[in-house]
Scaffold this motif. Structure first.
Motif, PDB file in Angstrom:
ATOM      1  N   ALA A  34      45.915  34.577  47.988  1.00 23.41           N
ATOM      2  CA  ALA A  34      44.653  33.821  47.488  1.00 23.41           C
ATOM      3  C   ALA A  34      43.359  34.508  47.713  1.00 23.41           C
ATOM      4  CB  ALA A  34      44.697  32.536  48.471  1.00 23.41           C
ATOM      5  N   PHE A  35      43.145  35.171  49.060  1.00 20.71           N
ATOM      6  CA  PHE A  35      41.751  35.629  49.227  1.00 20.71           C
ATOM      7  C   PHE A  35      41.544  37.071  48.618  1.00 20.71           C
ATOM      8  CE2 PHE A  35      41.899  33.267  53.504  1.00 20.71           C
ATOM      9  CZ  PHE A  35      40.800  32.482  53.041  1.00 20.71           C
ATOM     10  N   LEU A  36      42.585  37.755  48.335  1.00 13.15           N
ATOM     11  CA  LEU A  36      42.405  39.101  47.677  1.00 13.15           C
ATOM     12  C   LEU A  36      42.144  38.447  46.059  1.00 13.15           C
ATOM     13  CD1 LEU A  36      45.622  41.155  49.009  1.00 13.15           C
ATOM     14  CD2 LEU A  36      43.075  41.634  48.942  1.00 13.15           C
ATOM     15  N   ASN A  37      42.817  37.662  45.472  1.00 10.64           N
ATOM     16  CA  ASN A  37      42.446  37.155  44.252  1.00 10.64           C
ATOM     17  C   ASN A  37      41.066  36.777  44.088  1.00 10.64           C
ATOM     18  OD1 ASN A  37      45.286  37.447  43.321  1.00 10.64           O
ATOM     19  ND2 ASN A  37      45.593  35.416  42.821  1.00 10.64           N
ATOM     20  N   LEU A  38      40.607  36.001  45.080  1.00  9.12           N
ATOM     21  CA  LEU A  38      39.298  35.430  45.033  1.00  9.12           C
ATOM     22  C   LEU A  38      38.167  36.745  44.940  1.00  9.12           C
ATOM     23  CD1 LEU A  38      39.316  32.522  47.146  1.00  9.12           C
ATOM     24  CD2 LEU A  38      39.204  32.557  44.823  1.00  9.12           C
ATOM     25  N   TYR A  39      38.645  37.601  45.892  1.00 10.89           N
ATOM     26  CA  TYR A  39      37.842  38.961  45.962  1.00 10.89           C
ATOM     27  C   TYR A  39      37.744  39.569  44.389  1.00 10.89           C
ATOM     28  CZ  TYR A  39      36.734  43.960  46.746  1.00 10.89           C
ATOM     29  OH  TYR A  39      36.064  45.202  46.425  1.00 10.89           O
ATOM     30  N   TYR A  40      38.986  39.689  43.864  1.00 15.56           N
ATOM     31  CA  TYR A  40      38.992  40.326  42.372  1.00 15.56           C
ATOM     32  C   TYR A  40      38.258  39.340  41.620  1.00 15.56           C
ATOM     33  CZ  TYR A  40      41.476  44.232  44.178  1.00 15.56           C
ATOM     34  OH  TYR A  40      41.806  45.566  44.916  1.00 15.56           O
ATOM     35  N   VAL A  41      38.233  38.203  41.611  1.00 11.66           N
ATOM     36  CA  VAL A  41      37.733  37.275  40.756  1.00 11.66           C
ATOM     37  C   VAL A  41      36.081  37.538  40.786  1.00 11.66           C
ATOM     38  CG1 VAL A  41      36.855  34.831  40.515  1.00 11.66           C
ATOM     39  CG2 VAL A  41      39.175  35.509  40.595  1.00 11.66           C
ATOM     40  N   LYS A  42      35.575  37.595  42.140  1.00  9.65           N
ATOM     41  CA  LYS A  42      33.889  37.935  42.091  1.00  9.65           C
ATOM     42  C   LYS A  42      33.815  39.281  41.371  1.00  9.65           C
ATOM     43  CE  LYS A  42      30.546  38.126  45.734  1.00  9.65           C
ATOM     44  NZ  LYS A  42      29.628  37.078  45.026  1.00  9.65           N
ATOM     45  N   LYS A  43      34.551  40.071  41.924  1.00 10.68           N
ATOM     46  CA  LYS A  43      34.452  41.638  41.555  1.00 10.68           C
ATOM     47  C   LYS A  43      34.363  41.835  39.960  1.00 10.68           C
ATOM     48  CE  LYS A  43      35.844  46.270  41.987  1.00 10.68           C
ATOM     49  NZ  LYS A  43      37.205  47.254  42.718  1.00 10.68           N
ATOM     50  N   GLU A  44      35.468  41.263  39.283  1.00  6.15           N
ATOM     51  CA  GLU A  44      35.473  41.200  37.923  1.00  6.15           C
ATOM     52  C   GLU A  44      34.931  40.630  37.088  1.00  6.15           C
ATOM     53  OE1 GLU A  44      37.126  43.928  36.748  1.00  6.15           O
ATOM     54  OE2 GLU A  44      38.411  44.621  38.634  1.00  6.15           O
ATOM     55  N   SER A  45      34.698  39.264  37.535  1.00  5.40           N
ATOM     56  CA  SER A  45      33.757  38.321  36.789  1.00  5.40           C
ATOM     57  C   SER A  45      32.354  38.005  36.887  1.00  5.40           C
ATOM     58  CB  SER A  45      34.417  37.115  36.572  1.00  5.40           C
ATOM     59  OG  SER A  45      34.319  36.412  37.990  1.00  5.40           O
ATOM     60  N   GLY A  46      32.097  38.721  38.242  1.00  3.48           N
ATOM     61  CA  GLY A  46      30.628  38.187  38.747  1.00  3.48           C
ATOM     62  C   GLY A  46      30.420  36.787  39.168  1.00  3.48           C
ATOM     63  N   PHE A  47      31.187  36.083  39.424  1.00  4.57           N
ATOM     64  CA  PHE A  47      31.405  34.819  39.959  1.00  4.57           C
ATOM     65  C   PHE A  47      30.544  34.886  41.157  1.00  4.57           C
ATOM     66  CE2 PHE A  47      33.605  31.728  42.736  1.00  4.57           C
ATOM     67  CZ  PHE A  47      32.827  30.720  42.252  1.00  4.57           C
ATOM     68  N   ILE A  48      29.798  33.860  41.463  1.00  2.00           N
ATOM     69  CA  ILE A  48      28.754  33.509  42.566  1.00  2.00           C
ATOM     70  C   ILE A  48      29.273  32.163  43.091  1.00  2.00           C
ATOM     71  CG2 ILE A  48      26.377  33.036  43.337  1.00  2.00           C
ATOM     72  CD1 ILE A  48      25.471  34.480  40.598  1.00  2.00           C
ATOM     73  N   ILE A  49      29.653  32.190  44.478  1.00  3.33           N
ATOM     74  CA  ILE A  49      29.980  31.145  45.141  1.00  3.33           C
ATOM     75  C   ILE A  49      29.230  30.325  45.430  1.00  3.33           C
ATOM     76  CG2 ILE A  49      31.158  30.343  47.177  1.00  3.33           C
ATOM     77  CD1 ILE A  49      32.957  32.991  47.360  1.00  3.33           C
TER      78      ILE A  49
END
Length: 543
Positions: A435-450
């Motif tokens: 889950a945390f690896l997925n979230l890391y790549y979501v932020k990296k690939e989409s520019g998602f801001i938490i």
């Protein structure tokens, strides 16, 4: 065949989703009944056959229906409809021979495989009983892929529901009939439910196919004349598309297979006898894990609907829309999974006792309960990554999580201080890493801001307050009902506290302005009216 119409596609997708939910509920019900009949030990024998079956089944059929659906849809879109039918015939032959081969292989290697893995030899009958299902399901997968390629989801939905219903009836009936002959035969009866269920699902697909064959052939005949495609070319196309899908789909059953290989054996190293180890394994795999997986029904649907929504925004290059949809999906995932995990942790013993009559399963459930949160996050983030075209990342991250799960299982389960707790902890940590690896790549690939306040702070405050209420209310209600000599004080207290905790949690979220108008408006029947009412009262915010 009007499958290209958007309305019919949406209707078909909705029917397929509803069928999946119905099948999941039936699966949960029969596990409850079977556990009450044959106990954790019998379910442990059944579960020893199941990971072997699902792993071989993935190899046999997982890539074919998806590859088939895509290839057929491509040919129909290009008006090469005769070629589409030719692809189906080749895929059907492939499914027949691959499924037959792997079914026979499973039956032949059952005994040496159980010996090699140092598993309970009584599981042999369950493995033999379930092996024919691979052959039947493989053929069924070809027909499902054919109908899905024509954008007709109804046959798949009908077959799913009928398959699970027949499976449930067969399992319960055979277990009741075979229990007097011994627990190993009862477990085999439970396994055979997969055979009768898949046969029922296949027969209904045969019926639909032959009932509609005139319309199907008429539709396919309207395509332009095409040169015959070589069977070898079709096989190559199916393999090219299907192998990566199969490799990704293998990760989940392999995690279950890792548990099967390590947990019973390492429990014996920790000092448990064979039947005790089987019982402990059954408590984790047949009692705790179904409870953990049940709340994730919602996030599975959320993940499926998220892929096209994110894909649309990504194609249009609308970063703000990607961020909004990602934020909304993750917020709903946290709001659903966090209280579910907390509730399973706090009420583990009464829940396992009341539902499965196995209070001992509370031990692994307390450790694996937080897996609800991480599994849900992994599913939703997988949908986001698939939507932006990074389809290989979720499988890779889950494989890494499975590796950590294997190491922790092997190490901790053999320690008497941990035992089955070590296996449960390994599962939780494995999904947490994915889950945390997925979230890391979501932020990296989409520019998602938490959004820390919305995604983390408010849900934690709401869950802590809910947990405090559960602790006080459970004790208070139970003491009161006991003083009143209420016969079912234990059961009533548990159910009442769960219901009240849900309302308390929702009320706290409303006070924190964490529930948005659209969160309620999308609910069927009364959602929009309820959202409008709460909006007027100032308890909701418009997005």
């Amino acid at each position: 065949m009007s499958g290209n119409k958007k309305g019919s596609f949406i209707k078909g997708a909705a029917i397929l989703t509803a069928a999946g939910l119905a099948a999941r509920v039936m699966g949960f019900v029969y596990r409850i009944i079977l556990t009450r009949i044959i106990g954790a030990e019998g379910m442990g024998l059944y579960q020893m056959a199941y990971p072997i079956y699902t792993t071989l089944l993935v190899v046999s059929r997982s890539g074919i229906p998806i590859a088939l659906a895509k290839l057929i849809a491509d040919k129909i879109a290009a008006s090469e409809k005769k070629a589409a039918y030719q692809i189906f015939k080749v895929a059907r032959r492939m499914s027949f021979f691959i499924g037959l081969l792997i079914s026979i292989l499973m039956a032949l290697v059952a005994k040496p495989l159980l010996n090699l893995l140092s598993l309970d030899p009584r599981a042999y009958y369950a493995v033999i009983a379930i092996s024919p299902a691979i052959f039947i399901v493989s053929i069924m997968a070809a027909y499902r892929g054919f109908f899905q390629g024509m954008q007709d989801m109804v046959p798949t939905a009908i077959s799913q529901i009928l398959e699970q219903f027949i499976r449930m009836i067969t399992m319960i009936s055979l277990v009741i009939f075979l229990v007097p002959t011994g627990i190993k035969f009862a477990a085999a009866g439970a396994s055979f439910g997969a055979v009768s269920g898949s046969l029922g699902g296949l027969l209904v697909l045969f019926f639909i196919y032959y009932k509609r064959r005139e319309n199907i052939f008429s539709f396919l005949a309207r395509g332009e004349d095409q040169l015959t495609i070589k069977s070898g070319t079709i096989v190559k196309d199916i393999v090219t598309l299907g192998v990566p899908i199969t490799l990704g789909a293998l990760v989940m059953p392999l995690m279950s297979l890792v548990d099967l290989i390590f947990v019973p054996h390492r429990l014996q190293v920790a000092g448990y006898l064979v039947n005790q180890a089987t019982r402990q394994y059954g408590m984790l795999s047949a009692v705790a894990m179904p409870l953990v997986n049940f709340p994730t029904i919602i996030t599975v649907s959320l993940s499926a609907s998220l892929v096209p929504a994110i894909a649309e925004a990504f194609t249009l290059g609308r970063k703000k829309l990607i961020n909004y949809r990602t934020q909304t999906a993750l917020r709903l995932t946290v709001l659903i999974s966090l209280p579910a995990a907390t509730g399973l942790f706090m009420l583990a013993e009464p829940i396992t006792d009341i539902i499965f009559s196995e209070p001992g399963a509370a031990v692994p459930l307390r450790f694996v309960s937080w897996g609800v949160f991480f599994i849900a996050l992994q599913q939703t983030s997988t949908g986001i990554l698939n939507g932006i075209g990074k389809t290989s990342l979720p499988a890779r991250n889950l494989a890494l999580g499975a590796l950590f799960n294997a190491v922790i299982n092997y190490t901790l389960t053999a320690l008497p201080a941990f035992g089955i707790r070590g296996a449960a902890l390994g599962t939780t940590i494995g999904f947490a890493i994915a889950a945390f690896l997925n979230l890391y790549y979501v932020k990296k690939e989409s520019g998602f801001i938490i959004d820390f306040k919305s995604l983390i702070l408010k849900p934690i405050i709401a869950v802590l307050l809910m947990a405090g209420f559960v602790k006080l209310a459970y004790l208070g209600v139970f003491i009161l009902l006991t003083k009143l000599n209420f016969i079912y004080a234990y059961q009533f207290t548990t159910i009442a506290v769960i219901v009240m905790a849900g309302f308390i949690y929702l009320f706290i979220l409303l006070l924190l302005k964490e529930i948005k108008y659209n969160d309620l408006a999308v609910m069927p029947a009364f959602g929009e009216r309820l959202a409008s009412l709460l909006l007027k009262r100032g308890l909701l915010e418009e997005e």
